[in-house]
Design an enzyme around this catalytic site. Sequence first.
Site, mmCIF file in Angstrom:
data_model
loop_
_atom_site.group_PDB
_atom_site.id
_atom_site.type_symbol
_atom_site.label_atom_id
_atom_site.label_comp_id
_atom_site.label_asym_id
_atom_site.label_seq_id
_atom_site.Cartn_x
_atom_site.Cartn_y
_atom_site.Cartn_z
ATOM 1 N N THR A 171 0.847 -1.195 0.000
ATOM 2 C CA THR A 171 0.000 0.000 0.000
ATOM 3 C C THR A 171 0.879 1.240 0.000
ATOM 4 O O THR A 171 2.032 1.177 0.384
ATOM 5 C CB THR A 171 -0.835 0.038 1.308
ATOM 6 O OG1 THR A 171 -1.331 -1.252 1.594
ATOM 7 C CG2 THR A 171 -1.971 1.015 1.222
ATOM 8 N N ARG A 199 -10.475 -9.229 -5.663
ATOM 9 C CA ARG A 199 -10.191 -9.096 -4.239
ATOM 10 C C ARG A 199 -10.067 -7.613 -3.866
ATOM 11 O O ARG A 199 -9.320 -6.871 -4.488
ATOM 12 C CB ARG A 199 -8.899 -9.836 -3.893
ATOM 13 C CG ARG A 199 -8.468 -9.645 -2.443
ATOM 14 C CD ARG A 199 -7.472 -8.527 -2.317
ATOM 15 N NE ARG A 199 -7.070 -8.332 -0.926
ATOM 16 C CZ ARG A 199 -6.285 -7.354 -0.523
ATOM 17 N NH1 ARG A 199 -5.800 -6.486 -1.376
ATOM 18 N NH2 ARG A 199 -5.988 -7.227 0.734
ATOM 19 N N GLY A 201 -9.169 -4.891 -0.903
ATOM 20 C CA GLY A 201 -8.450 -4.777 0.366
ATOM 21 C C GLY A 201 -8.903 -3.582 1.175
ATOM 22 O O GLY A 201 -9.943 -2.985 0.897
ATOM 23 N N ASP A 202 -8.100 -3.239 2.173
ATOM 24 C CA ASP A 202 -8.482 -2.160 3.085
ATOM 25 C C ASP A 202 -8.299 -0.772 2.493
ATOM 26 O O ASP A 202 -8.867 0.191 3.006
ATOM 27 C CB ASP A 202 -7.636 -2.252 4.352
ATOM 28 C CG ASP A 202 -6.146 -2.114 4.038
ATOM 29 O OD1 ASP A 202 -5.607 -2.978 3.306
ATOM 30 O OD2 ASP A 202 -5.526 -1.140 4.482
ATOM 31 N N THR A 222 -1.915 0.308 6.633
ATOM 32 C CA THR A 222 -1.313 -0.662 5.721
ATOM 33 C C THR A 222 -1.049 -1.962 6.475
ATOM 34 O O THR A 222 -1.239 -2.035 7.686
ATOM 35 C CB THR A 222 -0.027 -0.080 5.099
ATOM 36 O OG1 THR A 222 0.511 -1.014 4.161
ATOM 37 C CG2 THR A 222 1.018 0.219 6.160
ATOM 38 N N GLY A 223 -0.644 -2.994 5.743
ATOM 39 C CA GLY A 223 -0.407 -4.299 6.370
ATOM 40 C C GLY A 223 -1.296 -5.336 5.716
ATOM 41 O O GLY A 223 -1.635 -5.222 4.544
ATOM 42 N N GLY A 225 -4.390 -6.487 4.596
ATOM 43 C CA GLY A 225 -5.614 -5.724 4.345
ATOM 44 C C GLY A 225 -6.831 -6.272 5.048
ATOM 45 O O GLY A 225 -7.653 -5.519 5.585
#
Lengths: 304, 304
Positions: A171, A199, A201-202, A222-223, A225
């Site tokens: 991210t 897909r 993500g966050d 971040t990380g 998601g």
Amino acid sequence: MNNISIAVQGGAGEDSEFIKSHQSGYKKGLEDAVNTGYKILKGGGSALDAVENAVRSLEDNPLFNSGRGSALNNKGEVEMDASIMDGKKNNAGAVSMVRNVKNPVTLARFIMENTSHVFLSGAGALEIAKEEDLALEGDSYFITEHQVEEFIKDRKQDDYNAILKKRIHGTVGAVALDKAGNLAAATSTGGTPNCLDGRIGDSCVIGAGCYANNSSCAVSGTGDGELLIINVIAYSIAFYMELKNCSLQDACDYVIHQRNMDVEGDIGVIAVDTRGNLGVCFNSERMHRAWKNNEEKITVKIYK
Amino acid sequence: MNNISIAVQGGAGEDSEFIKSHQSGYKKGLEDAVNTGYKILKGGGSALDAVENAVRSLEDNPLFNSGRGSALNNKGEVEMDASIMDGKKNNAGAVSMVRNVKNPVTLARFIMENTSHVFLSGAGALEIAKEEDLALEGDSYFITEHQVEEFIKDRKQDDYNAILKKRIHGTVGAVALDKAGNLAAATSTGGTPNCLDGRIGDSCVIGAGCYANNSSCAVSGTGDGELLIINVIAYSIAFYMELKNCSLQDACDYVIHQRNMDVEGDIGVIAVDTRGNLGVCFNSERMHRAWKNNEEKITVKIYK
């Protein structure tokens, strides 16, 4: 002069040989993003302009997994997510699964400012970008040699089940406080090598990877998601700060190291409050990050 | 016997002639959904099974805007969103922009239980449904006369700008507590007549229209989807309850009538906590809702 402040992140997670051997390039990219945003803030520009342009500079940088340099999904395609939030107006925009849009964060901002929608996806989002003459690029623009190598490597080793169980991160993001005392946050991603297409993500989920509210703070996350979505990380920090009236760093530490201490995976955040205090917190081996507070020297870090 | 409890919602917003003239059908549908879930809970089944099946019964009911009976977007197509969250395992699944899947909530559950993804969209989500032999239906199955009329009416009066500014709602959802003390929530929607294709609402955004956590409560939200996303409504209620240690109804009232008292639009929630207490709260003219608590008689309401 009122405080101004900007922080950027370029992803949290495990270390890799590629990261080790490209440290100076990553640091230069983070520094450029901070300087881009800081220049806007110093000139009296808005936090919204600062985070959008800081993220654009990371989207344009092929080293970072967003815009140019995005990961290829299991169809070998680039699908990008991005979001932006305005802490003053309590408004947000987000896009997911967009293709060919040079700067997804700019499309997210267009949606925030010109529609009643918050979250637009796929072909519908691309149509708006075309209708509004936002910069588009051909597929090849987005694809870098490094991401093709990652895709080929993963494709060789991942069976269907491995793809379903794939952990996902990568991210970029920015948070800022402007002279007028307004906050903003923005986050953008190109997904993960060989992940399922579709897909999400966050990075485009308001409350998970992006949140800003002048009553508390602006956060870019971040990380992994999925962990950020389930645990509503960005909003947790802001709402905790609002309800507990605590410092921003305490709110970040509480959410990442206490409330979510048992999660198995990586979470990292950068954040800023209305006084210009920064919050930086992560539980992973590394988080690409940089910040600049008023006239202080810029700080750029990758490891702990 | 430990407490068991289930509540369902069928959307919040303005009243309409169609709703007025179909009150008994709507009430019957809500009652059927509650009874479906309650029967599972009474037999010792899980909250997760109860909310999934309650929402399935609403998805299968052509009067409600989800599954069969979904709204048509501005291309005349049905795109559906759904989500589910397990309060015990702190896990969630969500799908957006899915077509042809008879029960999007069941696809969301499959993603939660069998992948490391939380949120899957469009063609990628449909592929999983096919791969896993989930029930599919042709386009015509989903389209009802009422939604075609709504689409044609809106299409005549909406210009491009009106579509960009369109307010969006129409949802179903359920929350439940099972004998083992576990909570779950699920939400599903068919979108809004003549809306931009690709528009994603709160129903598939964890924290906005769906959240469950055994440490506080399970919430299903409805109303103006964008407001629920920006204000992270479902999670706000749960996190407020967790941090303030207050009653569920107080948490619902705080989030809807205090923290978000100035929002211009409709917000409604149903919620349940680990003792079986229900929280029901909305700021709109109506919210289709019903619930059953232990052996008490079922309650079914549309207006205040």
